[in-house]
Design a protein around this motif. Structure first.
Motif, short mmCIF file in Angstrom:
data_model
loop_
_atom_site.label_atom_id
_atom_site.label_comp_id
_atom_site.label_asym_id
_atom_site.label_seq_id
_atom_site.Cartn_x
_atom_site.Cartn_y
_atom_site.Cartn_z
N THR A 1 23.88 -12.45 33.59
CA THR A 1 23.02 -12.51 34.72
C THR A 1 23.23 -13.65 35.61
N PRO A 2 23.53 -13.45 36.84
CA PRO A 2 23.78 -14.76 37.78
C PRO A 2 22.43 -15.49 37.64
N GLY A 3 22.39 -16.95 37.86
CA GLY A 3 21.45 -17.65 37.70
C GLY A 3 21.08 -18.10 39.28
N PHE A 4 19.91 -18.79 39.26
CA PHE A 4 19.22 -19.23 40.65
C PHE A 4 20.46 -20.37 41.14
N LEU A 5 20.54 -20.39 42.41
CA LEU A 5 21.39 -21.34 43.25
C LEU A 5 20.79 -22.78 42.87
N PRO A 6 21.41 -23.70 42.95
CA PRO A 6 20.85 -25.08 42.66
C PRO A 6 19.81 -25.57 43.92
N GLU A 7 19.70 -24.86 44.94
CA GLU A 7 18.78 -25.14 45.83
C GLU A 7 17.26 -24.85 45.61
N ARG A 8 16.36 -25.89 45.38
CA ARG A 8 14.92 -25.60 44.94
C ARG A 8 14.07 -26.79 45.40
N HIS A 9 12.95 -26.10 45.50
CA HIS A 9 11.87 -27.46 45.76
C HIS A 9 10.46 -26.83 45.22
N GLN A 10 9.82 -27.80 44.57
CA GLN A 10 8.45 -27.69 43.87
C GLN A 10 7.26 -28.40 44.61
N LEU A 11 6.31 -27.42 44.88
CA LEU A 11 5.14 -27.90 45.44
C LEU A 11 3.86 -28.10 44.34
N VAL A 12 3.00 -29.16 44.35
CA VAL A 12 2.05 -29.40 43.53
C VAL A 12 0.90 -29.62 44.40
N PHE A 13 -0.08 -28.60 44.05
CA PHE A 13 -1.57 -28.84 44.82
C PHE A 13 -2.49 -29.14 44.01
N CYS A 14 -3.31 -29.93 44.28
CA CYS A 14 -4.51 -30.37 43.74
C CYS A 14 -5.65 -30.61 44.27
N ALA A 15 -6.77 -30.48 43.97
CA ALA A 15 -8.07 -30.79 44.81
C ALA A 15 -8.46 -32.09 44.78
N ALA A 16 -9.15 -32.78 45.56
CA ALA A 16 -9.72 -33.92 45.66
C ALA A 16 -10.92 -34.07 46.37
N PRO A 17 -12.26 -33.83 45.41
CA PRO A 17 -13.33 -33.57 46.21
C PRO A 17 -13.81 -34.97 46.96
N ALA A 18 -13.49 -36.11 46.26
CA ALA A 18 -13.96 -37.54 46.96
C ALA A 18 -12.76 -38.14 46.85
N PRO A 19 -12.70 -39.36 47.75
CA PRO A 19 -11.78 -40.30 47.92
C PRO A 19 -11.08 -40.51 46.51
#
Length: 445
Positions: free
Chosen positions: A112-130
């Motif tokens: 099975t052909p794999g994913f191409l090398p180009e990729r980017h990850q996004l990490v979102f997290c909450a911050a209710p207070a400073p």
């Protein structure tokens, strides 16, 4: 896009630019309990969705969104598994699942052909207070996907001003991972769209560069013999046509995607989009590849000029041969007309009682023979000169068809054929440690 993502007040702008932005091709929810990884051993995600986006260039970009109850540091093993595609669902690799969902069939015995090398990850997290905003050490650990200390000031992480303007918001971008905290849901969805756009553009940019290198290698390996002038022109025209397609693809599939401000007038979206393209190197790389295509096009144009010059010389030689042949025929027919016209003259030099082969007519026959011999000699001499000219032009040698040929011609560089270089029989032994010098002698460092 607005049917699957909440984009808030920016939805109208995304609808207007739907043909210039990625669109959702397929969406599927995965069983969270069946997701496993090689490094990730924490709790199962709360939600898992596999997305297939259709890039404006026609490429399909796969994305996996996970809702995980974890702090950013604890999610580093998960980021590693996602980056190296070490995630499986019910024992089936994610790459195979993504391929099957878009109808990619694999024959027996094929992988099975794999994913191409180009990729980017996004990490979102909450911050209710400073105080909930991650510190710099946490940001660099997440973006570099490693739980190791770092030296301050030795990092390529970028923090755009618009994403870090408020006390409860933060945005840090790296080439492969980005961390955003405290932003609204619609902005996170816009960030996801920008990441899909950038990943598709990076994959297309790499493909354009590979094709450009193939064209350059084909151009450098061309033949410069005049005998194969038609094949050279055909090859150059094919490369020139391919370069025009590459330049158009570079402009509309990569460079046009770097500008989001004309489509979505939002400061934070534009700030993230521009910073992401710069961090992934798409801005500089597209400019470099554009110069490569332009210079290769100039070289093709110069070579086509050389081919046209060779074709013009060949046409001139054909025209000369035609003129010589016509002149020869005219000379022969004119000479015969002179001969038969002489015998048809009513003069005292022509005696009806004598044969036309009589010795008294030898001077006129000699003159006619001399004219014919001169015509044959002239034609043969011109043809011999033309043959020498063609042979000299088609003679192989160290011509300026490559940079190596130019160096050899101008500076006397020695050319070595890599095919004739014999490989070494065995690696050279590694010398052992040197023994120290006798006492009293200076030691060289």
């Amino acid at each position: 896009m607005t049917d699957h993502f909440g984009l808030g007040r920016l939805a109208a702008y995304y609808d207007l630019a739907m043909h210039q932005l990625p669109r959702v091709l397929r969406k599927e929810s995965l069983d969270c309990a069946s997701l496993t990884g090689q490094r990730w051993r924490s709790n199962a995600p709360v939600a898992a969705t596999l997305w297939h986006f259709l890039h404006p260039s026609g490429q399909i970009v796969a994305a996996l969104t996970l809702d995980v109850e974890s702090d950013p540091i604890s999610a580093i093993p998960l980021l590693e598994d996602l980056y190296y595609s070490s995630i499986s669902c019910d024992g089936v690799p994610l790459e195979r699942i993504a391929a099957d969902r878009v109808g990619l069939t694999v024959r027996n015995g094929e992988q099975t052909p794999g994913f191409l090398p180009e990729r980017h990850q996004l990490v979102f997290c909450a911050a209710p207070a400073p105080d909930d905003i991650p510190d710099d050490d946490t940001v660099q650990r997440v973006i570099y996907r490693t739980d190791l200390p770092y030296r301050p000031g030795r990092s390529s992480i970028v923090q755009p001003d618009e994403l870090n303007r408020r006390p409860t918001t933060m945005g840090g971008l790296g080439p492969y991972v980005s961390l955003l905290c405290g932003h609204q849901d619609y902005l996170e969805n816009c960030v996801l769209m920008s990441a899909v756009q950038a990943v598709g553009g990076a994959a297309r940019l790499r493909e354009i560069k590979e094709v450009a290198h193939a064209f350059a290698n084909r151009f450098r390996a061309r033949t410069d013999t005049v005998r194969d002038i038609h094949s050279r022109r055909t090859m150059l025209e094919a490369i020139s046509d391919g370069l025009s397609h590459l330049e158009l693809e570079l402009s509309y599939s990569v460079e046009a995607g770097s500008d989001i401000g004309t489509l979505v007038p939002a400061l934070r979206v534009e700030s993230f989009h521009n910073a992401l393209y710069a961090q992934m190197g798409l801005t500089n790389r597209s400019a470099t590849i554009g110069k490569m295509l332009s210079r290769l096009s100039n070289a093709i144009a110069a070579e086509l000029t050389s081919v046209e010059s060779a074709e013009q010389r060949a046409a001139d030689r054909r025209r000369i041969r035609t003129v010589v042949a016509v002149t020869f025929v005219t000379t022969v027919t004119g000479t015969l007309s002179l001969l038969f016209g002489f015998f048809g003259v009513n003069a005292a030099q022509v005696d009806d009682s004598r044969s036309m082969f009589d010795d008294s007519y030898a001077p006129i026959y000699g003159l006619i023979a001399a004219i014919l011999c001169c015509a044959v000699v002239i034609f043969g001499g011109m043809r011999l000169k033309e043959w020498w000219s063609e042979r000299r032009e088609s003679r192989p040698g160290r011509g300026p068809e490559s940079i190596h040929g130019i160096l050899a011609q101008e500076f006397g560089t020695i050319l070595i054929d890599p095919q004739r270089v014999a490989p070494s029989s065995a690696p050279a032994p590694v010398p052992g440690p040197r023994t120290g010098p006798p006492s009293g002698e200076p030691q060289l460092g």
